[in-house]
Design a protein around this motif. Structure first.
Motif, PDB file in Angstrom:
ATOM      1  N   GLU A  15     -35.420  17.343 -42.051  1.00 55.25           N
ATOM      2  CA  GLU A  15     -35.875  17.381 -43.336  1.00 55.25           C
ATOM      3  C   GLU A  15     -37.026  16.110 -43.746  1.00 55.25           C
ATOM      4  N   ILE A  16     -36.873  15.243 -43.064  1.00 57.46           N
ATOM      5  CA  ILE A  16     -38.099  14.249 -43.104  1.00 57.46           C
ATOM      6  C   ILE A  16     -39.280  14.795 -42.579  1.00 57.46           C
ATOM      7  N   PHE A  17     -39.235  15.400 -41.548  1.00 55.10           N
ATOM      8  CA  PHE A  17     -40.270  15.952 -40.823  1.00 55.10           C
ATOM      9  C   PHE A  17     -41.150  17.049 -41.636  1.00 55.10           C
ATOM     10  N   ALA A  18     -40.209  17.688 -42.426  1.00 57.79           N
ATOM     11  CA  ALA A  18     -40.732  18.998 -43.277  1.00 57.79           C
ATOM     12  C   ALA A  18     -41.441  18.127 -44.465  1.00 57.79           C
ATOM     13  N   ILE A  19     -40.850  17.358 -45.019  1.00 57.48           N
ATOM     14  CA  ILE A  19     -41.395  16.401 -46.300  1.00 57.48           C
ATOM     15  C   ILE A  19     -42.853  15.723 -45.840  1.00 57.48           C
ATOM     16  N   LEU A  20     -42.861  15.084 -44.565  1.00 58.48           N
ATOM     17  CA  LEU A  20     -44.111  14.414 -44.333  1.00 58.48           C
ATOM     18  C   LEU A  20     -45.161  15.645 -43.866  1.00 58.48           C
ATOM     19  N   SER A  76     -45.199  27.642 -44.603  1.00 61.83           N
ATOM     20  CA  SER A  76     -45.057  27.623 -42.999  1.00 61.83           C
ATOM     21  C   SER A  76     -43.854  26.755 -42.698  1.00 61.83           C
ATOM     22  N   VAL A  77     -44.214  25.271 -43.189  1.00 58.28           N
ATOM     23  CA  VAL A  77     -43.355  24.512 -42.573  1.00 58.28           C
ATOM     24  C   VAL A  77     -41.927  24.696 -43.324  1.00 58.28           C
ATOM     25  N   TRP A  78     -41.733  24.669 -44.560  1.00 59.95           N
ATOM     26  CA  TRP A  78     -40.533  24.943 -45.141  1.00 59.95           C
ATOM     27  C   TRP A  78     -39.688  26.094 -44.682  1.00 59.95           C
ATOM     28  N   ILE A  79     -40.402  27.266 -44.435  1.00 66.62           N
ATOM     29  CA  ILE A  79     -39.663  28.363 -43.976  1.00 66.62           C
ATOM     30  C   ILE A  79     -39.145  28.159 -42.527  1.00 66.62           C
ATOM     31  N   VAL A  89     -39.031   9.302 -48.284  1.00 64.49           N
ATOM     32  CA  VAL A  89     -38.483   9.513 -46.989  1.00 64.49           C
ATOM     33  C   VAL A  89     -37.761   8.137 -46.762  1.00 64.49           C
ATOM     34  N   PHE A  90     -37.653   6.794 -47.245  1.00 66.54           N
ATOM     35  CA  PHE A  90     -37.038   6.040 -46.952  1.00 66.54           C
ATOM     36  C   PHE A  90     -35.629   5.977 -47.790  1.00 66.54           C
ATOM     37  N   LEU A  91     -35.275   7.035 -48.634  1.00 69.31           N
ATOM     38  CA  LEU A  91     -34.102   7.417 -49.005  1.00 69.31           C
ATOM     39  C   LEU A  91     -33.484   8.031 -47.904  1.00 69.31           C
ATOM     40  N   PHE A  92     -33.905   8.718 -46.995  1.00 71.78           N
ATOM     41  CA  PHE A  92     -33.184   9.513 -45.937  1.00 71.78           C
ATOM     42  C   PHE A  92     -32.765   8.666 -44.710  1.00 71.78           C
ATOM     43  N   LEU A  93     -33.335   7.446 -44.593  1.00 65.38           N
ATOM     44  CA  LEU A  93     -33.043   6.528 -43.412  1.00 65.38           C
ATOM     45  C   LEU A  93     -32.166   5.784 -43.813  1.00 65.38           C
TER      46      LEU A  93
END
Length: 683
Positions: free
Chosen positions: A642-647, A621-624, A470-474
């Motif tokens: 995208e971060i929310f989906a990853i977490l 469900s999350v990624w769809i 996630v830190f790569l996205f921040l």
């Protein structure tokens, strides 16, 4: 802009012609000290009659009309200044040595015919008017000074040009006289009307007037003046409400409201080429006029005090200065009627940030004020159009200047979302590490050894890396982080899904192998799950390498999606590569979900398939749900989705698969035995 009538003077024997006053005619011969004066007589209405020689007899009026004598003080001062100048030149040994100047003064009375006759009289001598002959006894005519009016000056110039005499006008401003081909011998001590028109336009602009009227003389000069001034005003967006042409005779009949608060320009010069008291060189320009500044004068008429008029200097205009320094005006010195400046406008002034919107069917000076459109500004009042700001700038709230756009990205300093995502990532990764430690501590127990403990260790470690990705996205995106974001997350999360798929296949084969004579028994062991893990992860690695080789992600500045902001974001480079990574993870999750769903009813000792089913259901469900949200957002909010989906998906896998076993390890140790598992008492 009306020109008063005046006189002209000839210079002979080294003699010069000069101006006279408005109502007197004076003659002085070079050998005489006598000054002859002819007084103009007027009736009560201001009418006058001139004699054949310009001398006026009062007996021409009816006995019933009381004549009166009136002297124009301004023109009388002109005459005195001329006489003083001639005396100074003649008495100075340094100016024109051995030359004595004389002069003849004639009053043209502002009449073209009389001006022509007086010129012929001077050229012929002082007895009779004989064209093309000179009967002068002594002296030679050197030139002519005059006239004050443009029409009489023009008539004189046409005649004197034939004989090559030099003529200097001290008041004619008609632009027609600037033609050096037609009038090569004509000079003027005043600038032509063109400069006066420019000064008038600048003055109106300074006063913010765009709705005016024109009053001029009812003659040929006045017609040209209206044409030229109207053109100047129209070119600068100033509308003309009325145009009035009046004769000098009817000048006093103009309504008082049109005479008050009038600004005039006057200039005073004394010679052709000299240094003035301010040490400024005065000379004739190419058009034959002097580079004289114009004085702006406020004429004040006091009706209560017998219509007395006086003037006051309120500014000046100098066309030789730079554009922004030509006009100097002190508005507080101007005296207005009722102490209130006229509006001089059809519509209110459009402030900066607005533009003029013309009203259909109305004059161009009648308009509404419309605010500038998004991304546009206007920097001055009454703007015709608004201007677009540069790409990296945006209008301020008033829309009168462009300011730098704000940079938008998931900033550690400004966004509360970053703090939430960072804390969540650290907490979940720490939880994964703790569970990994606990499982390693209980690695010899049946519940950890069941269903390949090595896969569990790899799954926990990959989930921890997923949380940390996630830190790569921040923070501020750069090319390196843009390339690592999707590829790194895709690979580590694929390892997690491959581990889950390997676990699911093991459960499925274990169930099939319990049947008598089943061929699946040969696949039972660690070789198959390791192969599934390696092969499944290797495919994602190949997709990532291919993506980075062909069209890698890169940093981009999106200046158009969000008004007033520059969104710093990562461009996927290859959309196919991006969706291939996501699609492959979805494929692994779907296969794991289907297989786990098929064996969900196995005996309790193999009921991990139930938790895998739940975890894959959460993941899908999350990624769809993420895909439409990802496509409908821009900038940092796309990254946040995208971060929310990853977490969420990673946390779902962690909770669904490991929390039940963690519960047994910590709170129900009596169930963590081989006997309990075989007895079917496992939760």
């Amino acid at each position: 802009m009306n020109e008063a009538s005046g006189g002209f003077i000839s210079v002979h024997g080294g003699n010069i012609a000069a101006p006279s006053h408005h109502h007197q005619e004076m003659k002085r011969a070079p050998d005489s000290d006598q000054l002859c004066t002819c007084i103009r007589c007027e009736d009560a209405e201001g009418n006058s009659t001139a004699g054949a020689e310009g001398e006026i007899g009062c007996n021409q009026f009816s006995n019933q009309v009381e004549p009166r004598i009136r002297v124009n003080h301004r023109e009388y001062r002109h005459l005195l200044a001329f006489i003083f100048a001639i005396d100074e030149i003649n008495s100075s040994p340094d100016i024109l040595p051995n030359v004595t100047l004389g002069y003849h003064v004639y009053d043209s009375c502002g009449n073209v015919n009389k001006a022509t006759k007086d010129v012929l009289q001077i050229l012929s001598g002082h007895s009779k008017t004989v064209p093309n002959y000179s009967c002068m006894v002594r002296g030679t005519v050197a030139g002519f000074i005059g006239d004050l009016k443009s029409d009489t000056t023009l008539q004189m110039a046409q005649l004197l040009h034939l004989y090559g005499y030099t003529q200097i006008s001290y008041g004619a401003r008609d632009t027609l006289l600037s033609d050096r081909k037609m009038f090569p011998n004509l000079f003027r001590t005043v600038p032509d009307n063109e400069m006066q028109y420019v000064a008038t336009v600048k003055l109106l602009k300074r006063l913010k007037w765009n709705w005016v009227g024109i009053i001029t003389s009812d003659d040929e000069y006045g017609e040209r003046e209206i044409q030229q001034l109207s053109k100047q005003l129209t070119n600068h967006g100033i509308c003309i409400e009325f145009k009035i042409m009046v004769s000098v005779k009817n000048y006093r009949k103009i309504p008082l409201d049109l005479l008050t608060s009038t600004t005039e320009v006057s200039r005073y010069v004394s010679s052709v080429h000299y240094m003035d008291p301010n040490n400024k060189e005065i000379y004739f320009k190419e058009k034959g006029d002097l580079p004289s500044p114009l004085e702006i004068v406020n004429w004040i008429t006091q009706v209560e005090d017998k219509n007395t008029t006086h003037w006051r200097h309120v500014g000046h205009f100098d066309g030789s200065l730079p554009e922004n320094q030509q006009l100097t005006l002190t508005p507080q010195l101007i005296s207005w009627k009722r102490d209130q400046a006229p509006k001089g406008r059809c519509s209110a002034e459009c402030l900066p940030g607005f533009r003029k919107a013309l009203r259909e069917g109305f004059h161009v000076c009648c308009y509404d004020c419309a605010p500038c459109s998004e991304g546009e500004i206007s920097t001055h009042s009454d703007s015709e159009i608004c201007q677009m700001c540069p790409e990296d700038q945006w209008p301020n709230e008033a829309k009168n200047i462009c300011v730098d756009k704000l940079y938008e990205y998931l900033s550690y300093e400004k966004d509360i979302m970053v703090a939430f995502f960072s804390a969540s990532s650290v907490i979940f990764s720490a939880a994964s590490l703790c569970i990994l430690g606990i499982f390693f501590w209980f690695r010899s127990t049946p519940i950890v050894r069941a269903n390949n403990r090595n896969l569990s260790f790899i799954l926990l470690f990959s989930l921890m890396l997923s949380f940390l990705s996630v830190f790569l996205f921040l923070g501020h995106p750069v090319d390196v982080t843009c390339m690592l974001q999707q590829v790194f997350f895709g690979i580590v999360f694929t390892i997690s899904l491959s581990s889950i798929l390997a676990k699911t296949i093991m459960v499925f084969i274990a169930f099939k192998a319990t049947r008598p004579g089943s061929s699946c028994r040969k696949w039972v062991g660690v070789k198959l799950p390791n192969t599934v893990l390696l092969f499944g992860s290797l495919i994602q690695v190949m997709i990532g390498v291919f993506w980075l080789s062909i069209s890698p992600p890169f940093q981009e500045y999106d200046m158009h999606s969000s008004p007033g902001k520059i969104m710093i974001q990562c461009n996927e480079g290859s959309v196919i590569g991006f969706y291939s990574v996501l699609g492959y993870m979805g494929l692994l999750a779907a296969v794991s979900f289907v297989l786990a769903f098929m064996v969900r009813t196995l005996p309790d000792s193999f009921n991990e398939a139930k938790y895998i089913t739940f975890s894959m259901l959460v993941f899908c469900s999350v990624w769809i749900a993420m895909i439409p949200a990802y496509l409908s957002t821009r900038g940092k909010y796309t990254v946040a989705v995208e971060i929310f989906a990853i977490l969420t998906s990673s946390a779902g896998i962690l909770a669904c698969i490991f929390f039940p076993k963690l519960y047994i390890l910590l709170f129900k140790p009596e169930l963590n035995t081989r006997k309990s598992m075989l007895a079917g008492r496992m939760i």
